[in-house]
Design an enzyme around this catalytic site. Structure first.
Site, mmCIF file in Angstrom:
data_model
loop_
_atom_site.group_PDB
_atom_site.id
_atom_site.type_symbol
_atom_site.label_atom_id
_atom_site.label_comp_id
_atom_site.label_asym_id
_atom_site.label_seq_id
_atom_site.Cartn_x
_atom_site.Cartn_y
_atom_site.Cartn_z
ATOM 1 N N SER A 161 0.805 -1.134 0.102
ATOM 2 C CA SER A 161 0.075 -0.081 0.034
ATOM 3 C C SER A 161 0.762 1.402 -0.134
ATOM 4 O O SER A 161 2.010 1.249 0.635
ATOM 5 C CB SER A 161 -0.805 -0.124 0.978
ATOM 6 N N TYR B 147 -2.303 -0.243 10.156
ATOM 7 C CA TYR B 147 -2.015 -0.755 8.731
ATOM 8 C C TYR B 147 -0.976 -0.547 8.012
ATOM 9 O O TYR B 147 -0.220 -1.175 7.467
ATOM 10 C CB TYR B 147 -3.335 -0.076 8.208
#
Length: 253
Positions: free
Chosen positions: A144, A159
């Site tokens: 990501s 995350y």
């Protein structure tokens, strides 16, 4: 066809508007034999739909919890029993929990790190063992942009940290597996219009976030799938330990 008769495993493919499903479709269109893996039972319906649309893909379903090393190894064994080998693993399964640092509970931290980082280690090493033995293979990890820029769009510190770990793991395994002719690369998407994103925020919030993206819009799952196919295919045979940005320009470095 770019992947004719290549055996490809795609994780996170149960959802109809996911990077995993878009990748499975694109690989099947390009001649791959595919297995789709997900923790959710919907993966069975996903495989059936893919097999009906692309009969040559021989698509098989693997219901697997990637936080379990044993389930990952069982999934690998099932692929080998069915197809005899595996040429590419595209690992896009993951979980996202938006939260400020002081709102992250110990349970949520363990969940996100367990799925995104330990789960990546489990599924990648299971298939890497087989690829190393056959002296060929390509592994693609979907990380990501949060790992590169410290969050800032969607998802919390846990995350971003978990996806940062995925990038470090990717580079380490690229070094360790290179002598076995196994390539390991990563992709860093930004805001992608998946089912999870559309369910987690309003259309107005999505538009607001999109103003920070130079291309002015969220990405589409199939746009990430294209990068996955490139790294899985023979077009990228001299690439390993690399990170491809599919982010609309939100992080230029």
């Amino acid at each position: 066809m770019l992947l004719k008769d290549k055996i490809c495993v795609i994780t996170g493919a149960a959802s109809s508007h996911s990077i995993g499903r878009a990748t499975a479709i694109l690989l099947a269109e390009n001649g791959a034999k595919i297995a789709v893996l997900d923790v959710h039972g919907g993966v069975v319906d996903a495989a059936a739909a893919l097999a009906e649309q692309y009969p040559a893909s021989g698509c098989m379903a693997l219901q697997c919890d990637i936080t379990s090393q044993e389930e990952c190894e069982a999934a690998r064994d099932a692929v080998i029993a069915r197809f005899g080998r595996v040429d590419a693993l595209i690992h896009s399964a993951g979980i996202m929990k938006p939260a400020k640092y002081n709102e992250i509970s110990p349970a949520e931290y363990e969940l996100v790190m367990g799925v995104n980082l330990r789960g990546t280690f489990n599924i990648v090493t299971a298939f890497a063992t087989t690829m190393a033995a056959q002296k060929s293979g390509s592994i693609v990890n979907v990380a990501s942009v949060a790992a590169q820029r410290g969050g800032g769009l969607f998802g919390g510190a846990h995350y971003a940290a978990s996806k940062g770990g995925v990038l470090s793991l990717t580079r380490t395994l690229a070094r360790e597996l290179g002598s076995a002719n196994v390539r390991v690369n990563a992709i860093c998407p930004s805001l992608i219009a998946t089912d999870f994103v559309s369910e987690a925020m309003s259309a107005d919030r999505l538009d607001e976030l999109s103003t920070a993206i130079p291309l002015g819009r969220p990405g589409r799952p199939e746009e990430v799938a294209g990068a996955c196919m490139f790294l899985a295919s023979d077009l990228s045979t001299y690439m390993t330990g690399a990170t491809l940005d599919v982010n609309g320009g939100i992080h230029i470095h």
